[in-house]
Design a protein around this motif. Structure first.
Motif, mmCIF file in Angstrom:
data_model
loop_
_atom_site.group_PDB
_atom_site.id
_atom_site.type_symbol
_atom_site.label_atom_id
_atom_site.label_comp_id
_atom_site.label_asym_id
_atom_site.label_seq_id
_atom_site.Cartn_x
_atom_site.Cartn_y
_atom_site.Cartn_z
ATOM 1 N N PHE A 144 5.135 -19.621 15.803
ATOM 2 C CA PHE A 144 3.784 -19.260 16.215
ATOM 3 C C PHE A 144 3.563 -17.764 16.027
ATOM 4 O O PHE A 144 2.541 -17.338 15.474
ATOM 5 N N GLY A 145 4.507 -16.944 16.453
ATOM 6 C CA GLY A 145 4.402 -15.491 16.278
ATOM 7 C C GLY A 145 4.357 -15.094 14.816
ATOM 8 O O GLY A 145 3.625 -14.182 14.429
ATOM 9 N N PHE A 146 5.135 -15.782 13.994
ATOM 10 C CA PHE A 146 5.167 -15.496 12.567
ATOM 11 C C PHE A 146 3.802 -15.773 11.927
ATOM 12 O O PHE A 146 3.252 -14.933 11.215
ATOM 13 N N VAL A 147 3.242 -16.940 12.233
ATOM 14 C CA VAL A 147 1.940 -17.315 11.660
ATOM 15 C C VAL A 147 0.834 -16.425 12.220
ATOM 16 O O VAL A 147 -0.008 -15.911 11.467
ATOM 17 N N LEU A 148 0.827 -16.234 13.531
ATOM 18 C CA LEU A 148 -0.209 -15.405 14.148
ATOM 19 C C LEU A 148 -0.170 -13.980 13.619
ATOM 20 O O LEU A 148 -1.205 -13.422 13.245
ATOM 21 N N SER A 149 0.998 -13.382 13.563
ATOM 22 C CA SER A 149 1.101 -12.005 13.074
ATOM 23 C C SER A 149 0.717 -11.916 11.605
ATOM 24 O O SER A 149 0.096 -10.938 11.177
ATOM 25 N N GLY A 150 1.074 -12.921 10.826
ATOM 26 C CA GLY A 150 0.693 -12.920 9.415
ATOM 27 C C GLY A 150 -0.804 -12.986 9.218
ATOM 28 O O GLY A 150 -1.380 -12.203 8.454
ATOM 29 N N LEU A 151 -1.453 -13.897 9.931
ATOM 30 C CA LEU A 151 -2.901 -14.035 9.788
ATOM 31 C C LEU A 151 -3.652 -12.829 10.340
ATOM 32 O O LEU A 151 -4.604 -12.328 9.713
ATOM 33 N N MET A 152 -3.251 -12.343 11.501
ATOM 34 C CA MET A 152 -3.945 -11.204 12.097
ATOM 35 C C MET A 152 -3.742 -9.933 11.275
ATOM 36 O O MET A 152 -4.688 -9.173 11.062
ATOM 37 N N SER A 153 -2.527 -9.695 10.805
ATOM 38 C CA SER A 153 -2.303 -8.500 9.998
ATOM 39 C C SER A 153 -3.019 -8.611 8.653
ATOM 40 O O SER A 153 -3.499 -7.602 8.121
ATOM 41 N N LEU A 154 -3.131 -9.824 8.110
ATOM 42 C CA LEU A 154 -3.885 -10.021 6.876
ATOM 43 C C LEU A 154 -5.354 -9.645 7.086
ATOM 44 O O LEU A 154 -5.936 -8.901 6.298
ATOM 45 N N LEU A 155 -5.919 -10.141 8.164
ATOM 46 C CA LEU A 155 -7.325 -9.874 8.461
ATOM 47 C C LEU A 155 -7.577 -8.390 8.753
ATOM 48 O O LEU A 155 -8.477 -7.772 8.164
ATOM 49 N N VAL A 156 -6.783 -7.810 9.623
ATOM 50 C CA VAL A 156 -6.994 -6.414 10.015
ATOM 51 C C VAL A 156 -6.728 -5.470 8.849
ATOM 52 O O VAL A 156 -7.491 -4.517 8.631
ATOM 53 N N SER A 157 -5.691 -5.714 8.082
ATOM 54 C CA SER A 157 -5.424 -4.838 6.941
ATOM 55 C C SER A 157 -6.512 -4.971 5.889
ATOM 56 O O SER A 157 -6.879 -3.983 5.231
ATOM 57 N N GLY A 158 -7.071 -6.160 5.728
ATOM 58 C CA GLY A 158 -8.170 -6.349 4.784
ATOM 59 C C GLY A 158 -9.405 -5.576 5.194
ATOM 60 O O GLY A 158 -10.031 -4.890 4.382
ATOM 61 N N ILE A 159 -9.764 -5.676 6.468
ATOM 62 C CA ILE A 159 -10.927 -4.938 6.969
ATOM 63 C C ILE A 159 -10.682 -3.437 6.871
ATOM 64 O O ILE A 159 -11.560 -2.681 6.421
ATOM 65 N N SER A 160 -9.518 -2.983 7.279
ATOM 66 C CA SER A 160 -9.204 -1.556 7.227
ATOM 67 C C SER A 160 -9.201 -1.021 5.804
ATOM 68 O O SER A 160 -9.708 0.070 5.533
ATOM 69 N N THR A 161 -8.628 -1.795 4.896
ATOM 70 C CA THR A 161 -8.606 -1.369 3.497
ATOM 71 C C THR A 161 -10.014 -1.307 2.933
ATOM 72 O O THR A 161 -10.378 -0.337 2.255
ATOM 73 N N LEU A 162 -10.819 -2.302 3.219
ATOM 74 C CA LEU A 162 -12.199 -2.313 2.737
ATOM 75 C C LEU A 162 -12.993 -1.142 3.305
ATOM 76 O O LEU A 162 -13.741 -0.479 2.575
ATOM 77 N N MET A 163 -12.825 -0.866 4.581
ATOM 78 C CA MET A 163 -13.530 0.256 5.198
ATOM 79 C C MET A 163 -13.046 1.596 4.635
ATOM 80 O O MET A 163 -13.817 2.548 4.545
ATOM 81 N N SER A 164 -11.808 1.659 4.258
ATOM 82 C CA SER A 164 -11.218 2.908 3.768
ATOM 83 C C SER A 164 -11.585 3.207 2.322
ATOM 84 O O SER A 164 -11.960 4.340 1.999
ATOM 85 N N VAL A 165 -11.474 2.220 1.448
ATOM 86 C CA VAL A 165 -11.667 2.486 0.015
ATOM 87 C C VAL A 165 -12.910 1.828 -0.556
ATOM 88 O O VAL A 165 -13.315 2.148 -1.676
ATOM 89 N N GLY A 166 -13.488 0.883 0.174
ATOM 90 C CA GLY A 166 -14.658 0.177 -0.341
ATOM 91 C C GLY A 166 -14.252 -0.905 -1.331
ATOM 92 O O GLY A 166 -13.069 -1.138 -1.582
ATOM 93 N N PRO A 167 -15.243 -1.554 -1.929
ATOM 94 C CA PRO A 167 -14.961 -2.661 -2.862
ATOM 95 C C PRO A 167 -14.601 -2.157 -4.267
ATOM 96 O O PRO A 167 -15.337 -2.335 -5.219
ATOM 97 N N VAL A 168 -13.459 -1.509 -4.367
ATOM 98 C CA VAL A 168 -13.000 -0.957 -5.644
ATOM 99 C C VAL A 168 -12.275 -2.043 -6.447
ATOM 100 O O VAL A 168 -11.834 -3.058 -5.892
ATOM 101 N N PRO A 169 -12.132 -1.846 -7.759
ATOM 102 C CA PRO A 169 -11.460 -2.858 -8.590
ATOM 103 C C PRO A 169 -10.009 -3.163 -8.174
ATOM 104 O O PRO A 169 -9.532 -4.266 -8.378
ATOM 105 N N VAL A 170 -9.333 -2.195 -7.572
ATOM 106 C CA VAL A 170 -7.930 -2.404 -7.171
ATOM 107 C C VAL A 170 -7.813 -2.805 -5.699
ATOM 108 O O VAL A 170 -6.730 -2.731 -5.118
#
Length: 75
Positions: A11-37
């Motif tokens: 449960f911790g493995f799945v939860l941490s994977g999904l939450m870190s995927l979501l948060v890192s995606g939002i943070s990356t998008l907010m930081s660099v915007g919708p760039v090609p990379v």
């Protein structure tokens, strides 16, 4: 599949994977915007965040569970 005794860790493995995927995606998008990379940057951020998030979830989940039990009225 896995024996039931591994349920909290899985449960911790799945939860941490999904939450870190979501948060890192939002943070990356907010930081660099919708760039090609964006996808490469997001994947790198996620693969950095997940190994940190997993042990944190394993440690914090029991604490959070006890806190919630104190906040909820017992029937």
């Amino acid at each position: 599949m896995f024996p039931r005794r591994f349920e909290p860790v899985l449960f911790g493995f799945v939860l941490s994977g999904l939450m870190s995927l979501l948060v890192s995606g939002i943070s990356t998008l907010m930081s660099v915007g919708p760039v090609p990379v964006f996808l490469q940057l997001w994947l790198r951020a996620w693969l950095t965040a997940w190994p940190v998030a997993f042990p944190v979830v394993l440690f914090v989940a029991p604490v959070a569970r006890r806190l919630v039990q104190r906040l909820v009225l017992q029937a």
